[in-house]
Design an enzyme around this catalytic site. Structure first.
Site, mmCIF file in Angstrom:
data_model
loop_
_atom_site.group_PDB
_atom_site.id
_atom_site.type_symbol
_atom_site.label_atom_id
_atom_site.label_comp_id
_atom_site.label_asym_id
_atom_site.label_seq_id
_atom_site.Cartn_x
_atom_site.Cartn_y
_atom_site.Cartn_z
ATOM 1 N N GLY A 57 0.810 -1.213 0.000
ATOM 2 C CA GLY A 57 0.000 0.000 0.000
ATOM 3 C C GLY A 57 0.845 1.265 0.000
ATOM 4 O O GLY A 57 2.079 1.225 0.035
ATOM 5 N N VAL A 102 1.226 3.688 2.321
ATOM 6 C CA VAL A 102 2.036 3.846 3.533
ATOM 7 C C VAL A 102 3.044 2.711 3.632
ATOM 8 O O VAL A 102 4.176 2.907 4.074
ATOM 9 C CB VAL A 102 1.141 3.911 4.783
ATOM 10 C CG1 VAL A 102 1.980 3.925 6.055
ATOM 11 C CG2 VAL A 102 0.252 5.152 4.736
ATOM 12 N N ARG A 133 -4.094 -11.252 -3.562
ATOM 13 C CA ARG A 133 -3.920 -10.614 -4.867
ATOM 14 C C ARG A 133 -2.504 -10.097 -5.061
ATOM 15 O O ARG A 133 -1.960 -10.120 -6.174
ATOM 16 C CB ARG A 133 -4.921 -9.463 -5.012
ATOM 17 C CG ARG A 133 -4.902 -8.787 -6.361
ATOM 18 C CD ARG A 133 -5.900 -7.645 -6.437
ATOM 19 N NE ARG A 133 -5.573 -6.557 -5.538
ATOM 20 C CZ ARG A 133 -6.212 -6.279 -4.411
ATOM 21 N NH1 ARG A 133 -7.228 -7.026 -4.017
ATOM 22 N NH2 ARG A 133 -5.860 -5.268 -3.646
ATOM 23 N N SER A 134 -1.871 -9.647 -3.974
ATOM 24 C CA SER A 134 -0.529 -9.067 -4.073
ATOM 25 C C SER A 134 0.575 -10.060 -3.723
ATOM 26 O O SER A 134 1.756 -9.750 -3.893
ATOM 27 C CB SER A 134 -0.422 -7.854 -3.144
ATOM 28 O OG SER A 134 -1.336 -6.845 -3.520
ATOM 29 N N CYS A 152 -3.237 10.451 11.280
ATOM 30 C CA CYS A 152 -2.196 11.328 10.752
ATOM 31 C C CYS A 152 -2.439 12.794 11.096
ATOM 32 O O CYS A 152 -1.477 13.557 11.277
ATOM 33 C CB CYS A 152 -2.058 11.147 9.248
ATOM 34 S SG CYS A 152 -3.594 11.348 8.320
ATOM 35 N N GLN A 197 -5.668 19.291 5.039
ATOM 36 C CA GLN A 197 -5.219 17.918 4.847
ATOM 37 C C GLN A 197 -4.975 17.581 3.384
ATOM 38 O O GLN A 197 -5.782 17.892 2.502
ATOM 39 C CB GLN A 197 -6.232 16.955 5.466
ATOM 40 C CG GLN A 197 -6.345 17.141 6.963
ATOM 41 C CD GLN A 197 -7.320 16.195 7.628
ATOM 42 O OE1 GLN A 197 -7.972 16.580 8.596
ATOM 43 N NE2 GLN A 197 -7.446 14.968 7.153
ATOM 44 N N GLY A 220 -3.997 11.729 2.298
ATOM 45 C CA GLY A 220 -4.704 11.242 3.483
ATOM 46 C C GLY A 220 -5.855 10.330 3.123
ATOM 47 O O GLY A 220 -6.315 9.546 3.953
ATOM 48 N N ARG A 259 -9.925 19.573 3.441
ATOM 49 C CA ARG A 259 -9.058 18.935 2.442
ATOM 50 C C ARG A 259 -8.594 20.005 1.455
ATOM 51 O O ARG A 259 -9.406 20.819 0.981
ATOM 52 C CB ARG A 259 -9.815 17.843 1.701
ATOM 53 C CG ARG A 259 -8.930 16.928 0.888
ATOM 54 C CD ARG A 259 -8.162 15.948 1.734
ATOM 55 N NE ARG A 259 -9.018 14.912 2.312
ATOM 56 C CZ ARG A 259 -8.555 13.947 3.089
ATOM 57 N NH1 ARG A 259 -7.272 13.873 3.392
ATOM 58 N NH2 ARG A 259 -9.380 13.038 3.585
ATOM 59 N N HIS A 314 0.229 17.244 5.679
ATOM 60 C CA HIS A 314 -0.865 17.951 6.339
ATOM 61 C C HIS A 314 -0.327 19.209 7.014
ATOM 62 O O HIS A 314 0.823 19.242 7.486
ATOM 63 C CB HIS A 314 -1.509 17.073 7.416
ATOM 64 C CG HIS A 314 -2.321 15.939 6.891
ATOM 65 N ND1 HIS A 314 -2.640 15.768 5.562
ATOM 66 C CD2 HIS A 314 -2.921 14.893 7.559
ATOM 67 C CE1 HIS A 314 -3.380 14.676 5.413
ATOM 68 N NE2 HIS A 314 -3.555 14.136 6.599
ATOM 69 N N ASN A 373 2.231 13.440 6.192
ATOM 70 C CA ASN A 373 1.231 12.520 6.737
ATOM 71 C C ASN A 373 1.521 11.062 6.421
ATOM 72 O O ASN A 373 0.952 10.170 7.059
ATOM 73 C CB ASN A 373 -0.168 12.886 6.232
ATOM 74 C CG ASN A 373 -0.241 13.008 4.726
ATOM 75 O OD1 ASN A 373 0.353 13.909 4.148
ATOM 76 N ND2 ASN A 373 -0.975 12.116 4.083
#
Length: 358
Positions: free
Chosen positions: A16, A18, A43-44, A133, A160, A164, A254, A261, A334
């Protein structure tokens, strides 16, 4: 533990947004780990990623993957953490979870290593939570100020970044920016929305166009018009700082920034505080950088600090009409301190504890 006596680490959600930042952090920080296992969905599974300069094959998330794992860092959606974090803990791993699944569980500590590191040891469920975050962006600075002057009230407005909302948020912002680039829009009501609708469509993680715009909403709807992000800022700040009656009000917005952020913080303290004293405390804080010279246009902005680890603080002022109240502008990446870095720091505290007992 491996043959050198170093703990085994699992990174769950390694593929992912992060997770990819986490692999970079693990490759550049002090190498305290033995084997590092990378784990993701079926799947990964089979994907080959690099960590510490080595190719590592991603393994499928199963109960057996946690056999022999000492610490498991989770960066997956709440529902996956709720199901799998207890499984990992039952297999003997200490779980450091970056989701919101356990943050307000009284039996799960919510940890920022610069603020409340001792809470790492208080984990009856074998799980430690990483804060949201938005909360993390300001917590290093607030922790340093609270230690000296006792925080009593907090009013926050967040700005943000699109990341995020994960990779879909970044992809959507880039698509919208491409759609409006070079177009004569932004001066007539509805023209930005119509252009983005025509060029990009309406399948967006944001409730309104983000390019050439700001959106006064982040998270999901809660009672009385509050968003989940705003409630997290209140509840998590209270828990991390150990101030259950802290007065908090937050508005989360946002903005068209890819990553990092920013927050405007209005912080009131029980003890008399001056800007000079607060600035010095933040200069001395280990993970805070003060950029605060308005006469030279020196203050932090997301574009200038993205990809960096510290919390950046500027625009420090004594509130004109509120005693013992300091105004701050705070920026933090973030995806790093707001997620992957703080998770890695918590895991390193657990690692040190395990090594001391070995």
């Amino acid at each position: 533990m491996n043959e050198q006596g170093k703990p085994t680490l699992a990174v769950v959600g390694a593929t992912g947004a992060v997770g990819s930042v986490m692999l970079g952090i693990l490759s550049t920080r002090e190498d305290v780990w033995g084997r590092i296992k990378l784990v993701a969905s079926a799947r990964s599974a089979g994907t080959v990623l690099q960590v510490r300069g080595e190719d590592v094959t991603v393994e499928e998330l199963t109960p057996e993957v946690f056999d022999g794992v000492d610490v498991a860092m989770f960066d997956v959606p709440d529902e996956i953490s709720k199901e799998w974090a207890p499984v990992a803990a039952a297999h003997g791993a200490v779980v450091v979870d970056n989701s919101g699944a356990f943050r307000m569980d009284p039996e799960v500590p919510l940890v920022v290593p610069e603020v409340n590191p001792a809470q790492v040891a208080n984990r009856p469920k074998g799980i430690i939570s990483n804060p949201n975050c938005t909360t993390l962006t300001m917590m290093d600075a607030l922790g340093a100020l609270h230690a000296g002057w006792e925080l009593t009230e907090l009013v926050v407005s967040s700005y943000q970044a699109a990341s995020g909302a994960g990779q879909p948020g970044v992809d959507r912002l880039r698509a919208e920016v491409s759609a409006v680039a070079g177009e004569d829009v932004g001066s007539r009501v509805g023209d930005v929305r119509r252009l983005i609708h025509d060029k990009v469509g309406d399948d967006s993680p944001f409730p309104a166009p983000l390019a050439l715009n700001v959106v006064p909403w982040a998270g999901s709807l809660k009672d009385d018009g509050w968003s989940s992000e705003e409630i997290k800022v209140r509840d998590e700040s209270r828990k991390i700082l150990g101030i259950p009656d802290l007065k908090v009000s937050a508005t989360c917005v946002r903005v068209p920034v890819v990553t990092t952020h920013s927050l405007v913080v209005h912080a009131t303290f029980r003890k008399e505080i001056t800007v000079d004293a607060a600035r010095q405390a933040l200069i001395e804080a280990p993970s805070v950088v003060v950029l605060d010279d308005p006469a030279s246009s020196e203050w932090p902005t997301p574009a200038d600090v993205v990809g960096l680890d510290p919390t950046f603080v500027g625009r420090m002022r004594q509130a004109l009409d509120f005693p013992n109240t300091i105004e701050l502008f705070v920026c933090g990446d973030n995806l790093r301190k707001g997620a992957a870095l703080n998770t890695a720091q918590i895991a390193e505290l657990v690692c040190a504890e395990l090594m001391s007992k070995a």
